[in-house]
Write a protein that holds these residues in place. Structure first.
Motif, short mmCIF file in Angstrom:
data_model
loop_
_atom_site.label_atom_id
_atom_site.label_comp_id
_atom_site.label_asym_id
_atom_site.label_seq_id
_atom_site.Cartn_x
_atom_site.Cartn_y
_atom_site.Cartn_z
N UNK A 1 15.02 -2.05 -2.64
CA UNK A 1 14.68 -3.41 -2.25
C UNK A 1 15.64 -3.88 -1.17
N UNK A 2 15.11 -4.42 -0.09
CA UNK A 2 15.93 -5.00 0.96
C UNK A 2 15.39 -6.35 1.38
N UNK A 3 16.26 -7.27 1.75
CA UNK A 3 15.78 -8.58 2.16
C UNK A 3 16.76 -9.23 3.11
N UNK A 4 16.23 -10.13 3.91
CA UNK A 4 17.04 -10.94 4.81
C UNK A 4 16.45 -12.34 4.88
N UNK A 5 17.29 -13.36 4.94
CA UNK A 5 16.79 -14.73 4.98
C UNK A 5 17.64 -15.56 5.93
N UNK B 1 12.43 -12.47 4.51
CA UNK B 1 11.65 -11.24 4.68
C UNK B 1 12.09 -10.23 3.64
N UNK B 2 11.13 -9.52 3.02
CA UNK B 2 11.42 -8.54 1.98
C UNK B 2 10.77 -7.20 2.30
N UNK B 3 11.42 -6.14 1.89
CA UNK B 3 10.86 -4.79 2.01
C UNK B 3 11.17 -4.05 0.72
N UNK B 4 10.15 -3.40 0.15
CA UNK B 4 10.33 -2.67 -1.09
C UNK B 4 9.65 -1.31 -0.98
N UNK C 1 0.86 -1.18 0.00
CA UNK C 1 0.00 0.00 0.00
C UNK C 1 0.89 1.23 0.00
N UNK C 2 0.45 2.30 -0.65
CA UNK C 2 1.18 3.57 -0.64
C UNK C 2 2.65 3.41 -1.02
N UNK C 3 2.90 2.62 -2.08
CA UNK C 3 4.25 2.47 -2.63
C UNK C 3 5.22 1.74 -1.70
N UNK C 4 4.71 1.03 -0.70
CA UNK C 4 5.54 0.20 0.17
C UNK C 4 5.00 -1.22 0.16
N UNK C 5 5.88 -2.19 -0.04
CA UNK C 5 5.51 -3.60 -0.07
C UNK C 5 6.35 -4.38 0.91
N UNK C 6 5.69 -5.28 1.66
CA UNK C 6 6.38 -6.15 2.61
C UNK C 6 6.08 -7.60 2.26
N UNK C 7 7.12 -8.40 2.22
CA UNK C 7 6.94 -9.79 1.84
C UNK C 7 7.47 -10.75 2.89
N UNK C 8 6.88 -11.93 2.94
CA UNK C 8 7.31 -13.00 3.84
C UNK C 8 7.18 -14.31 3.08
#
Length: 327
Positions: A196-200, A174-177, A121-128
């Motif tokens: 784009x940032x991520x950690x696994x 985990x992802x953040x965009x 939402x609002x140009x921010x995306x969070x992934x799992x």
């Protein structure tokens, strides 16, 4: 051009999609070879967008596990859900010798089941996401690679008897965009830039990194949440829009990170096996094109990466293509 907040009370049309993925280093743009990440095939499917977290159709054990995480934002924003079954093959440079190549990466086959949820939402995306699978002969990678190499008339690797032993693997990611810039060029045509940032974490692979993605095309404001700075591993971004006309985009990305462990290079966790010294600092650049016309979509990409282990001679270089059907 910011996205508009959408809640579950509004009418959201959810699209379904199916996708076939094929990647091979023999199709690399620069110095194509047949080693390292040699080949990958996969089948993916999913739904997007989904109006609220409660509407996501997940197995009960996954729903229970994800309820307490940051991905559960209730009715805030929109969601995507995707699954994939992916098989990957890794080989050394010398495919003609049946002997163990001690100074090159091990033969390794991986078979994974993958699930990803995203809230945006609002140009921010969070992934799992979660990967579950196996490395070793049980992955059936040797048989798949032999079949594919016969089709594309490539060398048949002779050293699979030295591949890693069977071992169950997992990874949580985990992802953040953040889509931090976007500009309209003409009617329907725009360009944007995203961080784009991520950690696994997992015995399959653990890493942390970040990258930048630049795009030019149409429908960008509806597709930013699924972009990824690596190859065609991800879904065609046009899977989440209902527009049945022609849409397209080109992208270029750069990514860098620190890799803590990688079982395809480190070898088996609980058994003695062939291994090489992992290079922890890694980076890659990728470019590609995605399009959708009616129900059909196409994603073509190429990736060039730094060396993954000490003594690696050829750079990481492969191309991928995925064909998707949307309904």
């Amino acid at each position: 051009m910011a996205s508009v907040t959408v809640t579950a009370d509004e009418n959201v049309h959810t699209n379904g999609w199916r996708q076939f993925i094929f990647e091979n280093d023999a199709f690399g743009v620069i110095d194509p070879s047949d080693d390292g990440y040699s080949n990958g095939v996969g089948y993916a499917w999913g739904k997007a967008p989904i109006a609220s977290y409660d509407d996501i159709d997940l197995p009960n054990w996954l729903k229970t596990a994800s309820d307490w995480t940051y991905i559960n934002q209730g009715d805030e924003g929109l969601y995507t859900l995707s699954y994939a079954v992916v098989q990957a093959m890794y080989t050394p440079s010398d495919l003609d010798t049946p002997e163990l190549v001690e100074d090159d990466r091990p033969y390794a086959g991986v078979l994974l089941w993958h699930v990803t949820m995203r809230q945006f939402d609002q140009n921010v995306s969070r992934g799992l996401s979660l990967d579950l699978g196996v490395v070793g002969p049980a992955s059936l990678a040797e048989k798949t690679q032999s079949t594919i190499h016969g089709v594309i008339n490539a060398r048949d690797p002779q050293g699979w008897e030295h591949q890693l032993e069977n071992e169950a693997v997992f990874r949580i990611q985990s992802e953040y965009l953040h889509r931090f810039a976007n500009f309209d060029i003409a009617d329907g045509l725009a360009t944007d830039a995203s961080f784009y940032g991520q950690g696994s974490l997992g015995n399959f692979r653990s890493e942390a990194g970040f990258g930048l993605v630049f795009r030019l095309g149409t429908g960008l404001e509806q597709t930013y949440s699924t972009i990824n700075p690596t190859g065609s591993h991800s879904a065609n971004p046009y899977g989440q829009i209902s527009d049945r006309g022609f849409n397209w985009m080109v992208y270029v990305s750069a990514y860098g990170g620190y890799v803590l462990n990688d079982i395809t290079l480190d070898g088996n966790t609980f058994k003695d096996s062939h291994s090489v010294e992992l290079t922890h600092e890694q980076g890659e650049v990728s470019m590609g094109v995605a399009m959708r016309w009616g129900s059909w979509g196409l994603l073509v990409s190429t990736l060039r990466g730094s060396k993954k282990f000490e003594g690696q001679i050829p750079e990481t270089d492969y191309a991928g293509v995925s064909i998707s059907y949307h309904y």
